[in-house]
Motif scaffolding. Structure first.
Motif, mmCIF file in Angstrom:
data_model
loop_
_atom_site.group_PDB
_atom_site.id
_atom_site.type_symbol
_atom_site.label_atom_id
_atom_site.label_comp_id
_atom_site.label_asym_id
_atom_site.label_seq_id
_atom_site.Cartn_x
_atom_site.Cartn_y
_atom_site.Cartn_z
ATOM 1 N N ARG A 34 -6.506 72.627 12.095
ATOM 2 C CA ARG A 34 -5.555 73.685 12.465
ATOM 3 C C ARG A 34 -6.284 74.915 12.995
ATOM 4 N N LYS A 35 -7.405 75.252 12.346
ATOM 5 C CA LYS A 35 -8.188 76.414 12.752
ATOM 6 C C LYS A 35 -8.779 76.220 14.150
ATOM 7 N N ARG A 36 -9.307 75.008 14.448
ATOM 8 C CA ARG A 36 -9.885 74.766 15.759
ATOM 9 C C ARG A 36 -8.823 74.739 16.856
ATOM 10 N N CYS A 37 -7.634 74.251 16.520
ATOM 11 C CA CYS A 37 -6.568 74.166 17.527
ATOM 12 C C CYS A 37 -6.078 75.539 17.955
ATOM 13 N N ARG A 38 -6.238 76.534 17.099
ATOM 14 C CA ARG A 38 -5.769 77.873 17.440
ATOM 15 C C ARG A 38 -6.490 78.436 18.670
ATOM 16 N N HIS A 93 -15.010 62.939 16.568
ATOM 17 C CA HIS A 93 -14.259 63.163 17.806
ATOM 18 C C HIS A 93 -13.368 64.408 17.691
ATOM 19 N N LEU A 94 -12.706 64.546 16.557
ATOM 20 C CA LEU A 94 -11.794 65.687 16.380
ATOM 21 C C LEU A 94 -12.542 66.993 16.137
ATOM 22 N N LYS A 147 -13.311 67.615 23.298
ATOM 23 C CA LYS A 147 -12.567 66.364 23.156
ATOM 24 C C LYS A 147 -11.214 66.607 22.485
ATOM 25 N N LEU A 148 -11.182 67.551 21.528
ATOM 26 C CA LEU A 148 -9.917 67.863 20.850
ATOM 27 C C LEU A 148 -8.917 68.460 21.822
ATOM 28 N N GLU A 149 -9.375 69.376 22.668
ATOM 29 C CA GLU A 149 -8.461 69.975 23.646
ATOM 30 C C GLU A 149 -7.976 68.938 24.650
ATOM 31 N N ALA A 150 -8.876 68.060 25.079
ATOM 32 C CA ALA A 150 -8.476 67.006 26.014
ATOM 33 C C ALA A 150 -7.441 66.080 25.378
ATOM 34 N N ALA A 162 -0.234 61.400 15.867
ATOM 35 C CA ALA A 162 -0.665 61.035 14.511
ATOM 36 C C ALA A 162 -2.099 61.448 14.239
ATOM 37 N N LEU A 163 -2.881 61.688 15.285
ATOM 38 C CA LEU A 163 -4.254 62.139 15.075
ATOM 39 C C LEU A 163 -4.322 63.579 14.568
ATOM 40 N N PHE A 164 -3.273 64.340 14.786
ATOM 41 C CA PHE A 164 -3.264 65.754 14.402
ATOM 42 C C PHE A 164 -2.671 65.976 13.001
ATOM 43 N N PHE A 165 -2.059 64.969 12.435
ATOM 44 C CA PHE A 165 -1.384 65.121 11.143
ATOM 45 C C PHE A 165 -1.741 63.983 10.205
#
Length: 613
Positions: free
Chosen positions: A128-132, A51-52, A57-60, A115-118
């Protein structure tokens, strides 16, 4: 980057999830709002990872976060390190993000989407790279500033009503005192140098700190007095504020190399004598530069309620030069000419990691009693207790005394009640005498001393005639009371006849010259404060005194020798070997300068005589 003493980076989401229990993974998977959540650990990890790893889905998922949670992600994504720093975050945003709900013991019961991000406080590198790609950069930390400091302060007092058994709140409006420190620093520097010149500044030979009598004398000499000179807490007060500027100035002069201890009193060094005639901003800048590195005093010692600083706790204290340098850097970031709330400055320092430590071992510092009052307990050595109190002292007692910052303050009594949960503080009305400092402003002198400008241009002062110099050698004060430094200088040269009248006399002027004062200094000073040429009789008198003061010169120490008879004295005084090192003084006496004594003894032995010790 060395992570030896902190959290470790995590490469992938899968690696991060491995450290979770099955129950924790189920709680995280439930946040994804998808059907078919597996129950086995390996399948749960793959379910969440898949999912991540989906960018859409990550942006949503990120867009479902609230504003504060999105800021927490942005700080870790675009920051220099993949960690969430809660203290830094709270300093910048004013609150912590929600990580979920917890029980009363602090154990998390249900996590939030954050908590899903850390994993703990670490964001995995691949996540972290995809979230950029879609997470915007966080806003820069801003330091708020004001055109003017407020005129009043709302002080909220809380107390316990034993009859109603309830907390009660009372509000008191206090006027804020504003101190523009440039002119006072210039005046006080000259006044202190003059007072040291007269030998009236006594300090301890062990601590270098001024005596109580010296501080009382200084308080009346300083322009406008000390910061809290008129505050009388009453005979039953548990704490008294005490001197601030009067305590600081003798230490500043010593640290700046302008004065040194001779016996029990300070005396001027060559640099101090030079500072009497040099531009004052140069001396103030020199003192500031040297104070940043001095070991003469740790400002934390001035926070009297913190005990243990001279015992075991001293070994754990960090170097003062490092602490001062951080605060100096913070002052350099303040917009000159703008008022800054001190608490906003502290928040800005923490948010930008412009931070410092006061001690490496807070357990050896304590309040009231070493065991129960130790600062090693959680919350007892927070930034507000140690770093903030150290910075308040440094800013209030030293930066403002030197004239670098204008300040706005109130009484410290009950101003900062952030120490109320600490053991042993029930009877304290303030944690430090500097708790009343509310606002500061870097002024033109501060810009010069901090190196922000190369030239200091002082604000123009109102010119007015303060003295009238009369032909009969009398000096009348006509423009109101003299400033303490000017009165001290005039008393050094002239005899006071009445409250507003002095008279120049030969005896007093020659005494002043013997004490190291110069006639030229008096002439220039009289001319500047009278605003017109001196009368001819006064000029003639001063010129005559100047000539007389230079007619007899002291050349140093010497030994007076007596010979057995006049013939021997004549022989020694005229022999080519001893003649260069002695002078005849009557029929049977010789004078030998101290610096020539050794050579005279050697030459005398060659002549066949010796000088017994």
């Amino acid at each position: 980057m060395n992570y030896q003493n902190g959290p470790q980076p995590i490469s992938t989401v899968a690696e991060a999830l491995q450290s979770n229990t099955v129950d924790s993974l189920k709680a995280l998977a439930a946040l994804l709002n998808e059907k078919g959540v597996p129950t086995r650990k390996a399948e749960l990890i793959e379910f969440i990872r898949r999912h991540l790893n989906d960018d859409d889905k990550l942006e949503a998922l990120w867009r479902r976060l609230d504003t504060t949670q999105q800021s927490a992600v942005a700080e870790a994504v675009h920051g220099p390190e993949p960690f969430f720093n809660q203290s830094k975050f709270v300093a910048k945003y004013g609150q912590a993000p929600s990580w979920g709900t917890s029980d009363r013991y602090g154990y998390r019961q249900s996590p939030s989407l954050l908590a899903l991000f850390f994993s703990g406080t670490v964001m995995p590198d691949d996540l972290r790279k995809r979230c950029r790609r879609f997470v915007p950069k966080p806003a820069e930390t801003q330091l708020k500033s004001l055109d003017e400091a407020p005129d009043s302060w709302e002080l909220v007092l809380r107390s316990w009503n034993y009859q109603t058994r309830q907390d009660e709140t009372q509000t008191e409006i206090l006027p804020i005192t504003r101190q523009l420190t440039e002119r006072a620093a210039v005046h006080d520097l000259k006044a202190l140098l003059r007072l040291v010149e007269t030998g009236k500044v006594a300090v301890s030979d062990k601590t270098s700190q001024p005596s109580a009598a010296t501080m009382r004398n200084l308080s009346g000499l300083l322009l406008g007095g000390d910061y809290y000179a008129d505050l009388n807490p009453g005979p039953d007060a548990y704490q008294t504020i005490g001197p601030i500027k009067a305590f600081a100035w003798p230490l500043l002069l010593q640290a700046g190399g302008l004065a040194k201890l001779d016996g029990k009193n300070l005396v001027l060094t060559r640099a101090g004598q030079k500072a009497l005639t040099d531009a004052p901003e140069q001396a103030l800048a020199q003192i500031w530069k040297r104070w940043l590195k001095t070991t003469l005093l740790d400002e934390l010692r001035r926070v009297d309620v913190i005990k243990g600083q001279s015992g075991k706790g001293q070994r754990g204290l960090t170097a003062t030069s490092g602490r001062r340098e951080i605060i100096r850097q913070a002052l350099c970031l303040c917009p000159p000419g703008r008022w800054i709330a001190v608490d906003d400055l502290f928040r800005y320092m923490r948010a930008t990691e412009l931070d410092f430590e006061v001690t490496r071992n807070p357990w050896n510092l304590y309040i009231s009693e070493q065991h129960y009052g130790s600062l090693g307990y959680d919350g007892f050595h927070d930034w507000k207790i140690l770093q903030a109190r150290y910075a308040l002292c440094f800013l209030f007692e030293y930066a403002s005394t030197l004239g670098l910052i204008d300040i706005a303050y109130i009484s410290p009594y009950n101003t900062r009640r952030d120490y109320g949960d600490l053991w042993g503080t029930d009877d304290l009305d303030f944690f430090s005498r500097y708790d009343g400092l509310l606002y500061l402003r870097v002024n033109p002198l501060g810009e010069y001393c901090l190196g922000l400008t190369k030239e200091y241009i002082p604000a123009p002062l109102e010119q007015r005639q303060l003295l009238r110099v009369l032909p009969n050698l009398e000096i009348a004060v006509i423009g109101g009371a003299l400033e303490p430094a000017d009165a001290l200088l005039l008393n050094s040269y002239a005899e006071q006849v009445s409250d507003a009248l002095w008279k120049l006399t030969q005896d007093r002027l020659l005494e002043a010259v013997e004490a190291g004062h110069k006639v030229a200094t008096l002439r220039d000073w009289l001319h500047s404060l009278s605003g017109q040429p001196l009368p001819e009789t006064v000029e003639r008198f001063l010129s005559d005194m100047e000539k007389r003061s230079q007619s007899v010169q002291e050349l140093g120490g010497a030994r007076l020798l007596e010979c057995a008879d006049a013939a021997l004295a004549m022989l020694i005084a005229n022999d080519s070997r001893t003649k260069p090192f002695c002078l005849p003084a009557g029929e049977r006496h010789l004078v030998v300068p101290a610096e020539s004594e050794t050579r005279f003894r050697n030459a005398l032995r060659k002549l066949g005589y010796s000088l017994a010790r």
